[in-house]
Motif scaffolding. Sequence first.
Motif, PDB file in Angstrom:
ATOM      1  N   LEU A 109     -72.315  63.618 -30.427  1.00 51.60           N
ATOM      2  CA  LEU A 109     -71.055  64.322 -30.240  1.00 51.60           C
ATOM      3  C   LEU A 109     -71.302  65.774 -29.848  1.00 51.60           C
ATOM      4  CD1 LEU A 109     -69.000  62.836 -33.222  1.00 51.60           C
ATOM      5  CD2 LEU A 109     -69.060  62.093 -30.843  1.00 51.60           C
ATOM      6  N   ASP A 110     -72.353  66.371 -30.405  1.00 49.25           N
ATOM      7  CA  ASP A 110     -72.733  67.734 -29.981  1.00 49.25           C
ATOM      8  C   ASP A 110     -73.125  67.751 -28.509  1.00 49.25           C
ATOM      9  OD1 ASP A 110     -72.249  68.846 -32.453  1.00 49.25           O
ATOM     10  OD2 ASP A 110     -74.342  68.704 -33.133  1.00 49.25           O
ATOM     11  N   VAL A 111     -73.885  66.749 -28.088  1.00 51.22           N
ATOM     12  CA  VAL A 111     -74.319  66.681 -26.690  1.00 51.22           C
ATOM     13  C   VAL A 111     -73.112  66.536 -25.769  1.00 51.22           C
ATOM     14  CG1 VAL A 111     -75.528  65.245 -25.005  1.00 51.22           C
ATOM     15  CG2 VAL A 111     -76.606  65.783 -27.182  1.00 51.22           C
ATOM     16  N   ARG A 112     -72.165  65.707 -26.164  1.00 46.20           N
ATOM     17  CA  ARG A 112     -70.969  65.534 -25.334  1.00 46.20           C
ATOM     18  C   ARG A 112     -70.206  66.851 -25.210  1.00 46.20           C
ATOM     19  NH1 ARG A 112     -69.053  59.544 -27.444  1.00 46.20           N
ATOM     20  NH2 ARG A 112     -70.227  58.362 -25.872  1.00 46.20           N
ATOM     21  N   ASP A 113     -70.135  67.585 -26.307  1.00 40.13           N
ATOM     22  CA  ASP A 113     -69.480  68.894 -26.232  1.00 40.13           C
ATOM     23  C   ASP A 113     -70.221  69.824 -25.278  1.00 40.13           C
ATOM     24  OD1 ASP A 113     -67.627  67.979 -28.009  1.00 40.13           O
ATOM     25  OD2 ASP A 113     -68.301  69.201 -29.704  1.00 40.13           O
ATOM     26  N   ARG A 114     -71.539  69.823 -25.376  1.00 38.79           N
ATOM     27  CA  ARG A 114     -72.334  70.687 -24.494  1.00 38.79           C
ATOM     28  C   ARG A 114     -72.166  70.290 -23.034  1.00 38.79           C
ATOM     29  NH1 ARG A 114     -76.362  70.218 -28.673  1.00 38.79           N
ATOM     30  NH2 ARG A 114     -77.589  68.733 -27.444  1.00 38.79           N
ATOM     31  N   SER A 115     -71.972  68.994 -22.783  1.00 39.26           N
ATOM     32  CA  SER A 115     -71.859  68.521 -21.399  1.00 39.26           C
ATOM     33  C   SER A 115     -70.627  69.079 -20.696  1.00 39.26           C
ATOM     34  CB  SER A 115     -71.828  66.990 -21.363  1.00 39.26           C
ATOM     35  OG  SER A 115     -70.603  66.487 -21.848  1.00 39.26           O
ATOM     36  N   VAL A 116     -69.626  69.506 -21.485  1.00 47.15           N
ATOM     37  CA  VAL A 116     -68.427  70.122 -20.891  1.00 47.15           C
ATOM     38  C   VAL A 116     -68.302  71.590 -21.306  1.00 47.15           C
ATOM     39  CG1 VAL A 116     -67.160  67.965 -20.670  1.00 47.15           C
ATOM     40  CG2 VAL A 116     -66.994  69.244 -22.807  1.00 47.15           C
ATOM     41  N   ASN A 117     -69.452  72.144 -21.720  1.00 46.99           N
ATOM     42  CA  ASN A 117     -69.513  73.571 -22.103  1.00 46.99           C
ATOM     43  C   ASN A 117     -68.506  73.909 -23.202  1.00 46.99           C
ATOM     44  OD1 ASN A 117     -71.501  74.123 -20.079  1.00 46.99           O
ATOM     45  ND2 ASN A 117     -69.853  74.128 -18.551  1.00 46.99           N
ATOM     46  N   SER A 118     -68.404  73.025 -24.193  1.00 49.39           N
ATOM     47  CA  SER A 118     -67.447  73.247 -25.275  1.00 49.39           C
ATOM     48  C   SER A 118     -68.098  73.087 -26.643  1.00 49.39           C
ATOM     49  CB  SER A 118     -66.274  72.265 -25.150  1.00 49.39           C
ATOM     50  OG  SER A 118     -65.505  72.540 -24.020  1.00 49.39           O
ATOM     51  N   GLN A 447     -58.242  69.281 -23.805  1.00 51.95           N
ATOM     52  CA  GLN A 447     -57.626  70.600 -23.639  1.00 51.95           C
ATOM     53  C   GLN A 447     -57.042  70.771 -22.239  1.00 51.95           C
ATOM     54  OE1 GLN A 447     -61.383  72.021 -25.257  1.00 51.95           O
ATOM     55  NE2 GLN A 447     -60.262  73.613 -26.352  1.00 51.95           N
ATOM     56  N   ASP A 448     -57.678  70.178 -21.245  1.00 52.39           N
ATOM     57  CA  ASP A 448     -57.157  70.250 -19.875  1.00 52.39           C
ATOM     58  C   ASP A 448     -55.911  69.395 -19.700  1.00 52.39           C
ATOM     59  OD1 ASP A 448     -59.335  71.853 -19.267  1.00 52.39           O
ATOM     60  OD2 ASP A 448     -60.559  70.157 -18.590  1.00 52.39           O
ATOM     61  N   LEU A 449     -55.794  68.338 -20.533  1.00 57.45           N
ATOM     62  CA  LEU A 449     -54.685  67.386 -20.401  1.00 57.45           C
ATOM     63  C   LEU A 449     -53.562  67.643 -21.388  1.00 57.45           C
ATOM     64  CD1 LEU A 449     -56.945  64.199 -20.181  1.00 57.45           C
ATOM     65  CD2 LEU A 449     -55.810  65.329 -18.262  1.00 57.45           C
ATOM     66  N   GLU A 450     -53.764  68.617 -22.278  1.00 53.88           N
ATOM     67  CA  GLU A 450     -52.845  68.799 -23.401  1.00 53.88           C
ATOM     68  C   GLU A 450     -51.422  69.120 -22.964  1.00 53.88           C
ATOM     69  OE1 GLU A 450     -52.401  69.006 -27.750  1.00 53.88           O
ATOM     70  OE2 GLU A 450     -53.596  67.950 -26.244  1.00 53.88           O
ATOM     71  N   HIS A 454     -50.493  65.794 -24.531  1.00 52.02           N
ATOM     72  CA  HIS A 454     -50.558  66.107 -25.967  1.00 52.02           C
ATOM     73  C   HIS A 454     -51.406  65.073 -26.718  1.00 52.02           C
ATOM     74  CE1 HIS A 454     -47.554  69.109 -25.136  1.00 52.02           C
ATOM     75  NE2 HIS A 454     -46.715  68.195 -24.689  1.00 52.02           N
ATOM     76  N   PHE A 455     -52.584  64.813 -26.180  1.00 57.00           N
ATOM     77  CA  PHE A 455     -53.466  63.815 -26.780  1.00 57.00           C
ATOM     78  C   PHE A 455     -53.967  64.230 -28.160  1.00 57.00           C
ATOM     79  CE2 PHE A 455     -54.676  62.034 -22.370  1.00 57.00           C
ATOM     80  CZ  PHE A 455     -53.743  61.025 -22.493  1.00 57.00           C
ATOM     81  N   SER A 456     -54.029  65.509 -28.445  1.00 63.88           N
ATOM     82  CA  SER A 456     -54.542  65.929 -29.753  1.00 63.88           C
ATOM     83  C   SER A 456     -53.663  65.393 -30.870  1.00 63.88           C
ATOM     84  CB  SER A 456     -54.634  67.452 -29.835  1.00 63.88           C
ATOM     85  OG  SER A 456     -53.342  68.038 -29.743  1.00 63.88           O
ATOM     86  N   ALA A 457     -52.348  65.417 -30.671  1.00 64.03           N
ATOM     87  CA  ALA A 457     -51.431  64.861 -31.673  1.00 64.03           C
ATOM     88  C   ALA A 457     -51.506  63.342 -31.682  1.00 64.03           C
ATOM     89  CB  ALA A 457     -50.001  65.325 -31.399  1.00 64.03           C
ATOM     90  N   GLN A 458     -51.552  62.745 -30.500  1.00 64.80           N
ATOM     91  CA  GLN A 458     -51.507  61.286 -30.424  1.00 64.80           C
ATOM     92  C   GLN A 458     -52.761  60.645 -30.992  1.00 64.80           C
ATOM     93  OE1 GLN A 458     -50.176  59.623 -26.770  1.00 64.80           O
ATOM     94  NE2 GLN A 458     -50.221  57.565 -27.579  1.00 64.80           N
ATOM     95  N   PHE A 459     -53.932  61.147 -30.630  1.00 65.37           N
ATOM     96  CA  PHE A 459     -55.169  60.523 -31.114  1.00 65.37           C
ATOM     97  C   PHE A 459     -55.334  60.731 -32.621  1.00 65.37           C
ATOM     98  CE2 PHE A 459     -57.255  61.156 -26.664  1.00 65.37           C
ATOM     99  CZ  PHE A 459     -56.338  60.274 -26.129  1.00 65.37           C
ATOM    100  N   TYR A 495     -66.135  56.416 -32.864  1.00 67.87           N
ATOM    101  CA  TYR A 495     -66.611  57.798 -32.908  1.00 67.87           C
ATOM    102  C   TYR A 495     -66.287  58.456 -31.571  1.00 67.87           C
ATOM    103  CZ  TYR A 495     -70.686  56.195 -30.215  1.00 67.87           C
ATOM    104  OH  TYR A 495     -71.494  55.671 -29.256  1.00 67.87           O
ATOM    105  N   PHE A 496     -65.848  59.701 -31.641  1.00 66.95           N
ATOM    106  CA  PHE A 496     -65.544  60.455 -30.425  1.00 66.95           C
ATOM    107  C   PHE A 496     -65.390  61.924 -30.779  1.00 66.95           C
ATOM    108  CE2 PHE A 496     -61.448  59.156 -32.144  1.00 66.95           C
ATOM    109  CZ  PHE A 496     -60.627  60.267 -31.995  1.00 66.95           C
ATOM    110  N   THR A 497     -65.419  62.758 -29.775  1.00 68.67           N
ATOM    111  CA  THR A 497     -65.266  64.190 -29.980  1.00 68.67           C
ATOM    112  C   THR A 497     -64.010  64.698 -29.283  1.00 68.67           C
ATOM    113  OG1 THR A 497     -66.192  66.369 -29.492  1.00 68.67           O
ATOM    114  CG2 THR A 497     -66.781  64.603 -27.992  1.00 68.67           C
ATOM    115  N   MET A 498     -63.361  65.640 -29.947  1.00 69.14           N
ATOM    116  CA  MET A 498     -62.314  66.441 -29.313  1.00 69.14           C
ATOM    117  C   MET A 498     -62.775  67.889 -29.459  1.00 69.14           C
ATOM    118  SD  MET A 498     -58.786  64.447 -30.219  1.00 69.14           S
ATOM    119  CE  MET A 498     -57.999  65.068 -28.729  1.00 69.14           C
ATOM    120  N   PRO A 499     -63.494  68.397 -28.467  1.00 67.28           N
ATOM    121  CA  PRO A 499     -64.141  69.714 -28.587  1.00 67.28           C
ATOM    122  C   PRO A 499     -63.192  70.800 -29.083  1.00 67.28           C
ATOM    123  CG  PRO A 499     -64.799  68.639 -26.548  1.00 67.28           C
ATOM    124  CD  PRO A 499     -63.726  67.790 -27.147  1.00 67.28           C
TER     125      PRO A 499
END
Length: 805
Positions: A109-118, A447-450, A454-459, A495-499
């Motif tokens: 999950l850390d790597v995925r965050d790094r992959s989008v600079n987050s 964050q780009d789609l919010e 509003h995926f943060s609330a939905q997920f 498992y998933f990340t929301m940076p």
Amino acid sequence: MYELAQAISTSDEKTTLRQLICTLRAACKKCFLRTEIIQVFAEHCQRSQKLQCFLHSSSISKLIQYTHEIILEEESTWFVVRPRIASQEVWRLSADLTQFERMSLQALLDVRDRSVNSYQPNILEIDLSGFYKNSPNLSDSRNIGQGLAFLNRYLCNQILTQPQYCLDILFELLHKLHYDGVPLLINDRIKSGTHLAQQMRQVISFLCQQPDAEPQKNFYFHLQELGFEPGWGNTAARVCETLHLLLRLIDNPQPAILEAFVSRIPAIFRVTLISIHGWVAQEGVLGKDETLGQVIYVLEQARSLENQLQKEIELAGLDLLGIKPHVIILTRLIPNCQGTFCNLPLEKIQGTENAWILRVPFGEYNPEVTNNWISKFEVWPYLEKFAQDAEKELLAQFSGKPHLIIGNYTDGNLVAFLLARKLKVIHCNIAHSLEKPKYLFSNLYWQDLEATYHFSAQFTADLITMNAADFIVTSSYQEIVGTPDTMGQYESYKYFTMPHLYHVVDGIDLFSPKFNVVPPGVNEEIFFPYSQKEDRDSTTRTRLQELLFTQKDEQILGHLDDLKKRPILTIAPITAIKNLTGLAECFGKSQALQQHCNLIIVTSKLHPEAASNPEEASEIQKLHNIINQYHLNNKLRWIGMRIPSRDIGEIYRIVADNRGIYVHYAHFEAFGRSILEAMISGLPTFATQFGGALEIIEDRENGFYLNPTDFAGTSQKILHFLEQCDANPEYWLEVSEWMTERIQHKYNWHLHTNQLILLAKISGFWNFVAPDDNEARLRYMETLFHLIYKPRADKILEQHMQHNY
């Protein structure tokens, strides 16, 4: 995986792996998904003139087949592999290809965050594994989705190993059953489990002396003196059977006996189905393409539930007490209802005695927003207050608490969670289709789609509701854990990340018995085989034949030069995921298909200016462009108008009269109601290989699954079928009859409702046996609701208060 990596590193395949990684790095992106990886590997093998055995049987090919994602970093390459269904591993390969080590999910999950600079250190981690660690779980992935069968076996083992304890538990469970204060099954004259067993034998002895058909009312008072209340059966024979089942369960517990006995326990009388964001009504509903299917589903489910509950009440002999089932569909009241009945607080459901649509308005915020229909992506700020208001209305309508709450979609399930938590009621979760897997990397780029989704609330709401629910009903196995090649919808929440928001280290236990595959049915009054001529209206048939083939209208595009060609029918909303443009392009690129067939597309709209959103407008225009590009105007009919369900049923049958076929060409389909409707009508049906259609059709040697990205393969499959039909006219009939019978036998509302009620009863028993584990899990869900969900919903509300819709 380690053995595969070792085999690669000690052979010539190491060079191939290095070249493959170099090719990926040349693409100037960091993340690659399975289809891209397989394609790059296949192209590399072709350029390098590798043998077919290398492409399919080498160690590196096996690694590629298992790999679902590759993430590139400067010093390493990360492999997310799925060696089997419902099992994922993370491996890191060093830059010099000498070290291949297994990594933790947190590291990924850390790597995925790094992959989008987050990347953010010390981010909140959500881990729900602890709540399932001590609970009974399935061990074989092939049994995922069969939670009821598993719990039956588990509970029987408990009875077998602890007979006296379980007898006492059964006594307590039966003793607490009542209907609005009226005791059912047993009363206070029975003091314990042992006493219950003694009294049952005395009652059975008495009943054996009565005629089998003797009505319960004739021996009601005698049984009451022995400690038994109504609910065991409506006749002497039925009461005797139920008591025998309980005795057999105590003496020789077996899953089939437990299921048979529990199915007879009168525990469910009042049911609430929750569907929030749609135009939930019966007549004159304009609807939205995103909500039409759910409205049909909940209405049919409500009718079926009332019918089944009424039968159970009569068989239990509870009509003697005047007990009747009560079913309520809970939805929102929409003041600006655009000519529909969605502004009526209460509406009786047609074809029922006591099933209703109850509409509760959203709270008083910005009326420019709340007085109108609100998209499923925007409803989040209003759900908590809606649940509070709905609680009062439900209690008033039911004159008591519901016994089962069924949530539909994320918003309906969040309200179901809040209500079930407050009222201490069984909560069934039905997601139908989860949004997260639909949108590629939607959590990573949230964050780009919010602003739009509003995926943060939905997920977050998804995590809360699927873990809070007592049981989850899905339409297919694939919905939970996918296939060997694809990930399931629920599996995507593992498992998933929301940076910058949180990491989900373990979001759901896929092996939990709460998962149950209970596919829906189809309304057989509307959708029935074309061969049932006596049930078809000739006037309607003539009118719809003209609509399909010859009628001119400003909402119809195209004419057919040759009406003798077999029709290919497709019916779907015009969205990118339904992929009507892909089907039209496939048809346009195949001269052979055009020679054999006409294409008929039925949607709700024809012109871009009628679209509800930019995506829909784009798809409509794209379909127009394809029709013009391939000159399809004389081989295709596009009917762009909303057609009532009854007419849709006849449209399927008319196409079957003409020995046509149905094609469902979506990029992904969680289940696919139109597939059921077409098949039961007798139409040979081809459907996307991505999603639940795999289980509906059962492919018969892979002939009816389509890859919507493979136009040539699609044309070839359809043409192969048509050639078989041309060579042997009986073949079309054979396939037609087989598809009709499959839906009639497996996908019907009677089976669905029986299983649903049984699941609710077993879940209630399970919660009675082990309440402590549930309480801890529900407390955690409340924490997520208040600390994560509510702040996200409040931000949406701020936006709604500042602008007009």
